[in-house]
Motif scaffolding. Structure first.
Motif, PDB file in Angstrom:
ATOM      1  N   ARG A  65       0.719  -1.050  -0.116  1.00 16.07           N
ATOM      2  CA  ARG A  65       0.174  -0.085   0.156  1.00 16.07           C
ATOM      3  C   ARG A  65       0.735   1.116  -0.226  1.00 16.07           C
ATOM      4  N   THR A  66       1.992   1.290   0.789  1.00  8.46           N
ATOM      5  CA  THR A  66       2.817   2.652   0.961  1.00  8.46           C
ATOM      6  C   THR A  66       4.008   2.432  -0.131  1.00  8.46           C
ATOM      7  N   ALA A  67       4.308   1.273  -0.610  1.00  5.73           N
ATOM      8  CA  ALA A  67       5.423   1.473  -1.718  1.00  5.73           C
ATOM      9  C   ALA A  67       4.976   2.369  -2.895  1.00  5.73           C
ATOM     10  N   THR A  68       6.163   3.031  -3.278  1.00 10.30           N
ATOM     11  CA  THR A  68       6.040   3.952  -4.859  1.00 10.30           C
ATOM     12  C   THR A  68       6.955   3.037  -5.938  1.00 10.30           C
ATOM     13  N   LEU A  69       6.048   2.304  -6.437  1.00  9.51           N
ATOM     14  CA  LEU A  69       6.676   1.308  -7.475  1.00  9.51           C
ATOM     15  C   LEU A  69       5.727   1.314  -8.801  1.00  9.51           C
ATOM     16  N   SER A  70       6.497   1.049  -9.837  1.00  6.30           N
ATOM     17  CA  SER A  70       6.257   0.903 -11.125  1.00  6.30           C
ATOM     18  C   SER A  70       5.347  -0.143 -11.283  1.00  6.30           C
ATOM     19  N   PRO A  71       4.186  -0.303 -12.209  1.00  8.56           N
ATOM     20  CA  PRO A  71       3.582  -1.345 -12.479  1.00  8.56           C
ATOM     21  C   PRO A  71       4.361  -2.589 -12.407  1.00  8.56           C
ATOM     22  N   SER A  72       5.416  -2.509 -13.191  1.00  5.86           N
ATOM     23  CA  SER A  72       6.040  -3.595 -13.631  1.00  5.86           C
ATOM     24  C   SER A  72       6.739  -4.296 -12.449  1.00  5.86           C
ATOM     25  N   GLU A  73       7.597  -3.375 -11.615  1.00  6.81           N
ATOM     26  CA  GLU A  73       8.144  -3.747 -10.066  1.00  6.81           C
ATOM     27  C   GLU A  73       6.934  -4.159  -9.385  1.00  6.81           C
ATOM     28  N   THR A  74       5.850  -3.626  -9.668  1.00  8.42           N
ATOM     29  CA  THR A  74       4.664  -4.115  -8.560  1.00  8.42           C
ATOM     30  C   THR A  74       4.459  -5.575  -8.816  1.00  8.42           C
ATOM     31  N   ALA A  75       4.336  -5.853 -10.415  1.00 10.01           N
ATOM     32  CA  ALA A  75       3.888  -7.183 -11.000  1.00 10.01           C
ATOM     33  C   ALA A  75       4.967  -8.190 -10.392  1.00 10.01           C
ATOM     34  N   ARG A 144      -5.674   3.122  -8.071  1.00  5.95           N
ATOM     35  CA  ARG A 144      -4.662   4.019  -7.690  1.00  5.95           C
ATOM     36  C   ARG A 144      -3.892   4.758  -8.800  1.00  5.95           C
ATOM     37  N   TRP A 145      -3.491   3.595  -9.604  1.00  6.45           N
ATOM     38  CA  TRP A 145      -2.799   4.330 -10.917  1.00  6.45           C
ATOM     39  C   TRP A 145      -3.418   5.032 -11.874  1.00  6.45           C
ATOM     40  N   ASP A 146      -4.813   4.774 -11.803  1.00  9.31           N
ATOM     41  CA  ASP A 146      -5.783   5.572 -12.667  1.00  9.31           C
ATOM     42  C   ASP A 146      -5.799   7.077 -12.034  1.00  9.31           C
ATOM     43  N   GLU A 147      -5.799   7.268 -10.784  1.00 11.60           N
ATOM     44  CA  GLU A 147      -5.963   8.420 -10.121  1.00 11.60           C
ATOM     45  C   GLU A 147      -4.490   9.283 -10.256  1.00 11.60           C
ATOM     46  N   GLN A 148      -3.562   8.474 -10.497  1.00 11.24           N
ATOM     47  CA  GLN A 148      -2.318   9.090 -10.599  1.00 11.24           C
ATOM     48  C   GLN A 148      -1.872   9.344 -11.903  1.00 11.24           C
ATOM     49  N   GLY A 149      -2.653   8.686 -12.840  1.00  9.70           N
ATOM     50  CA  GLY A 149      -2.405   9.062 -14.389  1.00  9.70           C
ATOM     51  C   GLY A 149      -1.289   8.217 -14.622  1.00  9.70           C
ATOM     52  N   THR A 150      -0.782   7.179 -13.882  1.00 10.10           N
ATOM     53  CA  THR A 150       0.097   6.156 -14.367  1.00 10.10           C
ATOM     54  C   THR A 150      -0.308   5.278 -15.598  1.00 10.10           C
ATOM     55  N   THR A 151       0.626   5.124 -16.412  1.00  9.75           N
ATOM     56  CA  THR A 151       0.642   4.364 -17.540  1.00  9.75           C
ATOM     57  C   THR A 151       0.837   2.847 -17.136  1.00  9.75           C
ATOM     58  N   VAL A 152       0.011   2.155 -17.538  1.00 10.15           N
ATOM     59  CA  VAL A 152       0.239   0.452 -17.022  1.00 10.15           C
ATOM     60  C   VAL A 152       0.557  -0.398 -18.106  1.00 10.15           C
ATOM     61  N   PRO A 153       1.680  -0.813 -18.597  1.00 10.26           N
ATOM     62  CA  PRO A 153       1.925  -1.574 -19.640  1.00 10.26           C
ATOM     63  C   PRO A 153       1.008  -3.106 -19.389  1.00 10.26           C
ATOM     64  N   GLY A 154       0.687  -3.551 -20.220  1.00  9.90           N
ATOM     65  CA  GLY A 154      -0.025  -4.576 -20.360  1.00  9.90           C
ATOM     66  C   GLY A 154      -1.602  -4.605 -19.198  1.00  9.90           C
ATOM     67  N   ARG A 155      -2.070  -3.462 -19.475  1.00  9.78           N
ATOM     68  CA  ARG A 155      -3.057  -3.185 -18.688  1.00  9.78           C
ATOM     69  C   ARG A 155      -4.301  -4.054 -18.951  1.00  9.78           C
ATOM     70  N   ASP A 156      -4.587  -4.465 -20.042  1.00 10.55           N
ATOM     71  CA  ASP A 156      -5.699  -5.658 -20.026  1.00 10.55           C
ATOM     72  C   ASP A 156      -5.237  -7.018 -19.539  1.00 10.55           C
ATOM     73  N   ASP A 157      -3.905  -7.397 -19.230  1.00 13.58           N
ATOM     74  CA  ASP A 157      -3.726  -8.550 -18.608  1.00 13.58           C
ATOM     75  C   ASP A 157      -3.933  -8.469 -17.125  1.00 13.58           C
ATOM     76  N   TRP A 158      -3.495  -7.139 -16.563  1.00 14.52           N
ATOM     77  CA  TRP A 158      -3.677  -6.675 -15.217  1.00 14.52           C
ATOM     78  C   TRP A 158      -5.375  -6.699 -14.964  1.00 14.52           C
ATOM     79  N   GLN A 159      -6.235  -6.350 -15.858  1.00 12.91           N
ATOM     80  CA  GLN A 159      -7.627  -6.510 -15.598  1.00 12.91           C
ATOM     81  C   GLN A 159      -8.179  -7.810 -15.904  1.00 12.91           C
ATOM     82  N   ARG A 160      -7.634  -8.608 -16.666  1.00  8.90           N
ATOM     83  CA  ARG A 160      -8.077 -10.060 -16.828  1.00  8.90           C
ATOM     84  C   ARG A 160      -7.741 -10.730 -15.546  1.00  8.90           C
TER      85      ARG A 160
END
Length: 337
Positions: A65-75, A144-160
């Motif tokens: 929750r508190t980490a500041t990481l990119s979507p790839s790092e989070t993955a 959260r990424w939507d609120e921050q305007g963060t680009t999420v590579p592979g967003r369709d896969d995240w949603q899936r």
């Protein structure tokens, strides 16, 4: 439930003390029993449970929750989480209280998967509860990424993944979830793909050299054009500098055939006997190139494709016919196209 949580120092070691107040003691006992049984490098370590005080080793203050990481790092952390859950579920241990705050982001090098689980329920028995919780965490991070305007590579896969985990059935396991997260750890280099469309004649390819003859019945081939293509990519990609590594030659075996890679290559590997024939190359820019023969035709003159960029990867290996990029940061599976 009522619990007092404090951070203390005991014998020079940071520990977390949970003091069970009235009405909470049975839950702390269950948590202590679970932690004692788990004894896993990616689960917070139980120090003691005495006089209604649960003491665990302090594993860090940063959580998902508190980490500041990119979507790839989070993955990558979700991949580590899924693999940890696989280990636990195989031993009939279910966390039961997974939240973004109960997954600690660790910097301890002994915790190779980068996560430490804390605060289990102690009495949960359904693995699907953990998987549903993972889906809930993904949902909150996407918001959260939507609120921050963060680009999420592979967003369709995240949603899936989120959708599949809303109501996971018995066929969905933590091991399967790990396979879903693995491709999200890597970042495909778009400039490589754009360049591949424009310079199709300069793509690296497998060619039969006809120079070395056969040894022991094995054919010999060469990866041609690799240097030219890597140099071309370097010019097109503003994030990369000009290569300074010397030319190198690496031999590899694909099934029963021997090949030679000629170019700026860090490592190259081919599939073992019994697997579909293909090869993979890791260059000095951390880009993985894959050589797969179309329609099961021979690999001779097969054109290589820049499949993904895996920062930190130092070698490639095939395990059970699956390609893995390996490095100090961990292991990433690259699914066959």
């Amino acid at each position: 439930m009522a619990t007092r949580v404090t951070l203390n120092t005991v014998d020079g070691q940071l520990v977390v003390d949970k003091t069970a107040l009235e009405g909470d003691r049975p839950d702390r006992k269950a948590e202590a029993r679970w932690l004692a049984e788990a004894r896993h490098p990616n689960v917070v370590r139980l120090v003691s449970f005495e006089n209604a005080v649960l003491r665990t080793q302090h594993a860090g203050q940063t959580t998902l929750r508190t980490a500041t990481l990119s979507p790839s790092e989070t993955a990558a952390l979700f991949l580590g989480l899924a693999r940890t859950l696989t280990d636990l579920h195989n031993r009939d241990l279910v966390h039961g209280k997974l939240t973004l705050d109960h997954v600690i982001v660790s910097t301890d090098p002994t915790r190779a998967r980068g996560v430490v689980l804390c605060s289990p329920d102690g009495g949960a028995t359904r693995p699907q509860d953990d998987l549903r919780a993972v889906g809930g965490m993904v949902d909150r991070l996407l918001a959260r990424w939507d609120e921050q305007g963060t680009t999420v590579p592979g967003r369709d896969d995240w949603q899936r993944i989120r959708s599949r985990l809303e109501e996971p059935d018995d066929q969905i396991t933590a091991q399967r979830v790990a396979r879903w997260f693995a491709p999200l750890v890597v970042v495909a280099p778009p400039s490589n793909r754009e360049l591949a469309d424009d310079l199709s004649g300069d793509k690296p390819q497998l060619q039969n050299s006809g120079l070395l003859g056969s040894a022991g019945g094995r054919g010999v081939a060469v990866l041609m054009g690799f240097v030219a293509f890597v140099v071309g990519v370097t010019v097109w990609n503003p994030l990369n500098g000009a290569p300074t590594s010397p030319r190198a030659s690496i031999e590899l075996t694909i099934g029963h055939d021997q090949f030679e890679v000629d170019g700026l290559v860090d490592t190259a590997v081919g599939t073992p006997v019994g697997c579909p024939p293909e090869a993979a190359v890791l260059d000095h820019e951390s880009t993985v190139w894959r050589f797969v023969a179309p329609d099961d035709r021979p690999l001779d003159r097969t054109v290589g494709q820049a499949e993904a960029m895996v920062p930190g990867a130092t070698e490639l290996v095939y395990e059970d016919c699956e390609l893995w990029a390996v490095g100090p940061a961990g292991r990433t599976m690259l699914e066959r196209p």
